[in-house]
Design a protein around this motif. Sequence first.
Motif, PDB file in Angstrom:
ATOM      1  N   TRP A  79       3.633   5.828  -5.436  1.00  0.00           N
ATOM      2  CA  TRP A  79       3.487   5.498  -6.978  1.00  0.00           C
ATOM      3  C   TRP A  79       2.242   6.289  -7.568  1.00  0.00           C
ATOM      4  CZ3 TRP A  79       5.804   1.681 -11.182  1.00  0.00           C
ATOM      5  CH2 TRP A  79       7.299   1.724 -11.119  1.00  0.00           C
ATOM      6  N   HIS A  80       1.597   7.162  -6.453  1.00  0.00           N
ATOM      7  CA  HIS A  80       0.872   8.163  -7.750  1.00  0.00           C
ATOM      8  C   HIS A  80      -0.549   6.846  -7.862  1.00  0.00           C
ATOM      9  CE1 HIS A  80       2.926  11.611  -5.865  1.00  0.00           C
ATOM     10  NE2 HIS A  80       3.746  10.954  -6.921  1.00  0.00           N
ATOM     11  N   PHE A  81      -0.282   5.529  -7.198  1.00  0.00           N
ATOM     12  CA  PHE A  81      -1.888   5.118  -7.454  1.00  0.00           C
ATOM     13  C   PHE A  81      -3.130   5.911  -7.507  1.00  0.00           C
ATOM     14  CE2 PHE A  81       1.033   1.912  -8.921  1.00  0.00           C
ATOM     15  CZ  PHE A  81       0.655   0.994 -10.038  1.00  0.00           C
ATOM     16  N   PRO A  82      -4.384   5.848  -7.815  1.00  0.00           N
ATOM     17  CA  PRO A  82      -5.981   5.894  -7.085  1.00  0.00           C
ATOM     18  C   PRO A  82      -5.497   5.216  -5.974  1.00  0.00           C
ATOM     19  CG  PRO A  82      -6.044   5.257  -9.287  1.00  0.00           C
ATOM     20  CD  PRO A  82      -4.447   4.709  -8.924  1.00  0.00           C
ATOM     21  N   ALA A  83      -6.681   6.371  -4.557  1.00  0.00           N
ATOM     22  CA  ALA A  83      -6.987   6.029  -3.730  1.00  0.00           C
ATOM     23  C   ALA A  83      -7.042   4.367  -3.276  1.00  0.00           C
ATOM     24  CB  ALA A  83      -7.510   7.242  -2.817  1.00  0.00           C
ATOM     25  N   GLU A  84      -8.217   4.301  -3.990  1.00  0.00           N
ATOM     26  CA  GLU A  84      -8.878   2.969  -3.941  1.00  0.00           C
ATOM     27  C   GLU A  84      -7.826   2.203  -3.582  1.00  0.00           C
ATOM     28  OE1 GLU A  84     -10.254   4.213  -7.727  1.00  0.00           O
ATOM     29  OE2 GLU A  84      -9.794   5.126  -6.191  1.00  0.00           O
ATOM     30  N   ILE A  85      -7.038   2.179  -4.837  1.00  0.00           N
ATOM     31  CA  ILE A  85      -6.343   0.745  -5.501  1.00  0.00           C
ATOM     32  C   ILE A  85      -5.203   1.012  -3.678  1.00  0.00           C
ATOM     33  CG2 ILE A  85      -4.039  -0.940  -6.047  1.00  0.00           C
ATOM     34  CD1 ILE A  85      -5.720   0.606  -8.937  1.00  0.00           C
ATOM     35  N   VAL A  86      -4.646   1.683  -3.381  1.00  0.00           N
ATOM     36  CA  VAL A  86      -4.068   1.831  -2.137  1.00  0.00           C
ATOM     37  C   VAL A  86      -4.476   1.199  -1.091  1.00  0.00           C
ATOM     38  CG1 VAL A  86      -2.683   3.644  -0.057  1.00  0.00           C
ATOM     39  CG2 VAL A  86      -3.211   4.256  -2.892  1.00  0.00           C
ATOM     40  N   GLU A  87      -6.280   1.780  -0.905  1.00  0.00           N
ATOM     41  CA  GLU A  87      -6.471   1.097   0.061  1.00  0.00           C
ATOM     42  C   GLU A  87      -7.374  -0.363   0.337  1.00  0.00           C
ATOM     43  OE1 GLU A  87     -10.592   1.465   3.230  1.00  0.00           O
ATOM     44  OE2 GLU A  87      -9.721   3.706   1.401  1.00  0.00           O
ATOM     45  N   ALA A  88      -7.510  -0.866  -0.915  1.00  0.00           N
ATOM     46  CA  ALA A  88      -7.838  -2.342  -1.434  1.00  0.00           C
ATOM     47  C   ALA A  88      -6.503  -2.982  -1.001  1.00  0.00           C
ATOM     48  CB  ALA A  88      -8.281  -2.256  -2.801  1.00  0.00           C
ATOM     49  N   LEU A  89      -5.233  -3.073  -1.274  1.00  0.00           N
ATOM     50  CA  LEU A  89      -4.358  -3.255  -0.840  1.00  0.00           C
ATOM     51  C   LEU A  89      -3.427  -3.300   0.581  1.00  0.00           C
ATOM     52  CD1 LEU A  89      -1.851  -2.265  -3.412  1.00  0.00           C
ATOM     53  CD2 LEU A  89      -3.074  -4.590  -3.754  1.00  0.00           C
ATOM     54  N   ARG A  90      -3.815  -2.091   1.023  1.00  0.00           N
ATOM     55  CA  ARG A  90      -3.846  -1.990   2.422  1.00  0.00           C
ATOM     56  C   ARG A  90      -4.763  -2.825   3.138  1.00  0.00           C
ATOM     57  NH1 ARG A  90      -3.342  -2.773   6.863  1.00  0.00           N
ATOM     58  NH2 ARG A  90      -2.930  -1.193   8.805  1.00  0.00           N
ATOM     59  N   TYR A  91      -5.959  -3.585   3.039  1.00  0.00           N
ATOM     60  CA  TYR A  91      -6.465  -4.743   3.895  1.00  0.00           C
ATOM     61  C   TYR A  91      -7.659  -5.293   2.885  1.00  0.00           C
ATOM     62  CZ  TYR A  91      -7.312  -0.183   6.720  1.00  0.00           C
ATOM     63  OH  TYR A  91      -6.887   0.640   7.785  1.00  0.00           O
ATOM     64  N   GLN A  92      -6.609  -5.548   1.586  1.00  0.00           N
ATOM     65  CA  GLN A  92      -6.766  -7.066   1.644  1.00  0.00           C
ATOM     66  C   GLN A  92      -6.866  -8.446   1.854  1.00  0.00           C
ATOM     67  OE1 GLN A  92      -3.141  -8.429  -1.069  1.00  0.00           O
ATOM     68  NE2 GLN A  92      -2.208  -7.004  -0.063  1.00  0.00           N
ATOM     69  N   CYS A  93      -6.223  -8.141   3.287  1.00  0.00           N
ATOM     70  CA  CYS A  93      -6.023  -9.794   3.888  1.00  0.00           C
ATOM     71  C   CYS A  93      -7.125  -9.580   5.495  1.00  0.00           C
ATOM     72  CB  CYS A  93      -4.713  -9.930   4.288  1.00  0.00           C
ATOM     73  SG  CYS A  93      -3.345 -10.274   3.415  1.00  0.00           S
ATOM     74  N   ASP A  94      -7.362  -8.574   5.672  1.00  0.00           N
ATOM     75  CA  ASP A  94      -8.313  -7.971   6.854  1.00  0.00           C
ATOM     76  C   ASP A  94      -9.053  -6.679   6.165  1.00  0.00           C
ATOM     77  OD1 ASP A  94      -9.036  -7.254   9.620  1.00  0.00           O
ATOM     78  OD2 ASP A  94      -8.136  -5.946   9.609  1.00  0.00           O
ATOM     79  N   PRO A  95     -10.483  -7.391   5.173  1.00  0.00           N
ATOM     80  CA  PRO A  95     -10.823  -6.539   4.255  1.00  0.00           C
ATOM     81  C   PRO A  95     -12.120  -5.920   5.450  1.00  0.00           C
ATOM     82  CG  PRO A  95     -11.515  -8.544   4.436  1.00  0.00           C
ATOM     83  CD  PRO A  95     -10.169  -8.734   5.527  1.00  0.00           C
ATOM     84  N   SER A 108       0.513  -1.073  -0.304  1.00  0.00           N
ATOM     85  CA  SER A 108       0.012  -0.214  -0.244  1.00  0.00           C
ATOM     86  C   SER A 108       0.703   1.144  -0.347  1.00  0.00           C
ATOM     87  CB  SER A 108      -0.893   0.339   1.105  1.00  0.00           C
ATOM     88  OG  SER A 108      -1.541   1.241   1.706  1.00  0.00           O
ATOM     89  N   ALA A 109       1.580   0.940   0.732  1.00  0.00           N
ATOM     90  CA  ALA A 109       2.722   2.476   1.008  1.00  0.00           C
ATOM     91  C   ALA A 109       3.732   2.686  -0.594  1.00  0.00           C
ATOM     92  CB  ALA A 109       3.663   1.883   2.069  1.00  0.00           C
ATOM     93  N   PHE A 110       3.663   1.352  -0.952  1.00  0.00           N
ATOM     94  CA  PHE A 110       4.682   1.183  -2.191  1.00  0.00           C
ATOM     95  C   PHE A 110       3.223   2.537  -3.523  1.00  0.00           C
ATOM     96  CE2 PHE A 110       4.575  -0.475  -6.886  1.00  0.00           C
ATOM     97  CZ  PHE A 110       5.771   0.438  -7.363  1.00  0.00           C
ATOM     98  N   ALA A 111       2.145   1.523  -3.523  1.00  0.00           N
ATOM     99  CA  ALA A 111       1.307   1.812  -4.407  1.00  0.00           C
ATOM    100  C   ALA A 111       0.651   3.711  -4.026  1.00  0.00           C
ATOM    101  CB  ALA A 111      -0.759   1.573  -4.194  1.00  0.00           C
TER     102      ALA A 111
END
Length: 272
Positions: A187-203, A181-184
């Motif tokens: 690299w200025h990926f959209p916020a929804e992608i950053v959050e999805a990566l952060r909580y992918q194992c704890d949705p 998530s920090a990497f995304a």
Amino acid sequence: MQLNELLATDAWIPSLPEAVQQILAELQRDEPDLRRVNELMSCEVGLTVRILRLVNSARYSAGGGVATVEAATALLGLRATRQLVQAAAVGGAFKGVPGVDLAEFWRHSLDVAKIAQSLAAEFKLDTGAAFTAGLLHGVGDLILKMAMPERPCLQPAFPSDDRRYEAELADLGYAYPEVGSAFASRWHFPAEIVEALRYQCDPTGGKDVGFSSLLYLSSWSARAHELDIDGDAMLDTFPHEAAQAVGLTDPQRLCDGQIIAWTPIDEARDFS
């Protein structure tokens, strides 16, 4: 290594390539010049190959394969082009990660991306963002592997390690979702992608429960395929809470071995 120490070390988190920065800068203009975007993309052969591979892997084309950058940008539109340029650049940013078969890593990541896109289309979510999030879901693990190549919790192959998240938490106090998530974000990926990566194992931990749950389900399905788990064995471990969050009522939908066309290794080699 503490998480803040890892994230503060530029050596472990690749920088956004200059060529990609130029492409994204043009795409961010009020009236982007697509001809200029196409010229910039075409000058980067490796990036072009990965973009075309992703466009065709994601089944954006209704007919035959997309063969040129111009055809890809015309098909995708500005927002999806931006996301795909960023995603394609990631493949070139990670080279020679110690102890990692990158072709196998990206093959699995492409499978997760395809499942995420398929589910997103079914449940009226952003299919492009879902594909990109699926593709990037394990990038944090690559960063951890570069920083700590001998760490015991990082030794099993990522695609087939179904206890990876728990092992990293127990050993490090954090795990690949936070790092990815920090990497995304960097690299200025959209916020929804950053959050999805952060909580992918704890949705249930984030704000967008649906999108992170979709990524959780996609990863679960792809990893079951890696481990040759199917049928009743999959149903026994089906993540019902995550399924409910996106409105998936039929567990068999994810237990079907034909949910996607599984990625061949040659396709992944073009990306890595």
